[in-house]
Design an enzyme around this catalytic site. Structure first.
Site, mmCIF file in Angstrom:
data_model
loop_
_atom_site.group_PDB
_atom_site.id
_atom_site.type_symbol
_atom_site.label_atom_id
_atom_site.label_comp_id
_atom_site.label_asym_id
_atom_site.label_seq_id
_atom_site.Cartn_x
_atom_site.Cartn_y
_atom_site.Cartn_z
ATOM 1 N N LEU A 1 0.815 -1.212 0.000
ATOM 2 C CA LEU A 1 0.000 0.000 0.000
ATOM 3 C C LEU A 1 0.850 1.264 0.000
ATOM 4 C CD1 LEU A 1 -2.839 1.275 0.261
ATOM 5 C CD2 LEU A 1 -2.641 0.980 2.735
ATOM 6 N N ARG B 1 3.619 1.855 -1.161
ATOM 7 C CA ARG B 1 4.346 2.117 -2.411
ATOM 8 C C ARG B 1 3.645 3.180 -3.246
ATOM 9 N NH1 ARG B 1 5.356 -4.238 -3.910
ATOM 10 N NH2 ARG B 1 6.875 -4.682 -2.276
ATOM 11 N N GLN C 1 -0.219 1.847 12.765
ATOM 12 C CA GLN C 1 -0.045 1.381 14.142
ATOM 13 C C GLN C 1 1.419 1.023 14.384
ATOM 14 O OE1 GLN C 1 -1.474 -2.621 15.279
ATOM 15 N NE2 GLN C 1 -2.726 -1.565 16.801
ATOM 16 N N SER C 2 1.967 1.523 15.474
ATOM 17 C CA SER C 2 3.381 1.319 15.775
ATOM 18 C C SER C 2 3.603 0.050 16.586
ATOM 19 C CB SER C 2 3.929 2.516 16.555
ATOM 20 O OG SER C 2 5.245 2.261 17.004
ATOM 21 N N GLN C 3 4.534 -0.774 16.133
ATOM 22 C CA GLN C 3 4.911 -1.951 16.912
ATOM 23 C C GLN C 3 5.911 -1.601 18.011
ATOM 24 O OE1 GLN C 3 6.253 -4.740 13.898
ATOM 25 N NE2 GLN C 3 4.263 -5.751 13.873
ATOM 26 N N ARG C 4 6.406 -0.368 17.990
ATOM 27 C CA ARG C 4 7.283 0.076 19.080
ATOM 28 C C ARG C 4 6.476 0.332 20.352
ATOM 29 N NH1 ARG C 4 10.915 5.044 17.820
ATOM 30 N NH2 ARG C 4 11.966 4.276 19.697
ATOM 31 N N ARG D 1 -4.715 -1.967 -8.309
ATOM 32 C CA ARG D 1 -4.988 -2.885 -7.206
ATOM 33 C C ARG D 1 -6.348 -3.570 -7.267
ATOM 34 N NH1 ARG D 1 0.107 -3.885 -5.489
ATOM 35 N NH2 ARG D 1 1.202 -1.947 -4.994
#
EC number: 2.1.1.148
Length: 243
Positions: free
Chosen positions: A78, A80, A89-92, A173
């Protein structure tokens, strides 16, 4: 299942685009003229202007979508599409749910059809969650612990695109040759537009659809899957008729 919702868009988007277009042709154009643009003016002018290929005017209207439950495989494709804005959403900072494999990861239907393979997948995914959790318990920060997670982990993302970029995105797409997950996200985004009475006309006028709709033929040529052209056109037509 991935959830897609159109959250916000430019107020009076078709009127905005039409008003912007008329600056090139109308001696009476003014800032105040925007309030005078009627649905009838839109219907008279916008299809004609778009038929000339003057699509830069579509950039004056923007659309914001929320997408929940797709994989990072999907969002990697997406983002790109560079003429857009993304917040993911942050994985940190957001800790992954370590309890439920199917709630945490996207598992393709092709894998689910093979019970033996599905079992192995679930075992490996569960193991990745266990290592993720163990790493955090051992004092490893989430930004490092996340490295053990596969691309299939579910995520959430907010996407804002202008109408011209949306057309380009849909062209690529919605095609059957697009990867299945981002293709379904794209169809749900198009459906969100089709649901709204004031937006639906732009789908036909601007040919918001796969490239076979936009061009009138399939540019994939020998790469086109058998029967794809008919299936895709019918799906697009059925979507418009549904709303």
């Amino acid at each position: 299942m991935v959830k897609v919702k159109l959250i916000n868009y430019t107020p009076k988007p078709l009127e905005t685009v039409t008003w912007a277009a008329l600056i090139s042709y109308w001696d009476g154009w003014s800032t105040e003229a925007f309030e005078k643009i009627s649905p009838n003016d839109v219907e008279i002018h916008l299809p004609r202007i778009l038929s000339y290929g003057h699509e830069s005017i579509l950039e004056h209207a923007t659309f914001t979508f929320s997408i929940e439950g797709c994989s990072r495989v999907c969002t990697h494709q997406l983002v790109r599409h560079r003429i857009a804005s993304y917040t993911q959403q942050s994985q940190r900072y957001i800790k992954i749910n370590p309890e439920d494999v199917e709630e945490t990861f996207v598992i393709p239907e092709s894998i689910k059809k093979d019970s033996e393979l599905l079992k192995e997948w679930k075992e490996l995914l569960k193991r990745s969650l266990e290592l993720y959790e163990k790493s955090i318990e051992r004092g490893i920060h989430q930004e490092d612990a996340r490295f053990i997670l596969p691309q299939s982990v579910k995520t959430k993302i907010v996407v804002t695109m202008n109408l011209r970029e949306l057309k380009h995105f849909f062209g690529l797409r919605l095609c059957e040759r697009a990867q299945w997950e981002i293709r379904e996200v794209a169809w749900k985004m198009l459906e969100e537009i089709a649901k709204r009475k004031e937006l639906k006309p732009i789908i036909e006028w601007a040919k918001l659809g796969p490239r076979c709709i936009q061009l009138g033929y399939c540019p994939e040529r020998e790469l086109m899957p058998p029967g794809c052209l008919k299936r895709t056109r019918e799906r697009w037509k059925n979507l418009l008729e549904k709303y």
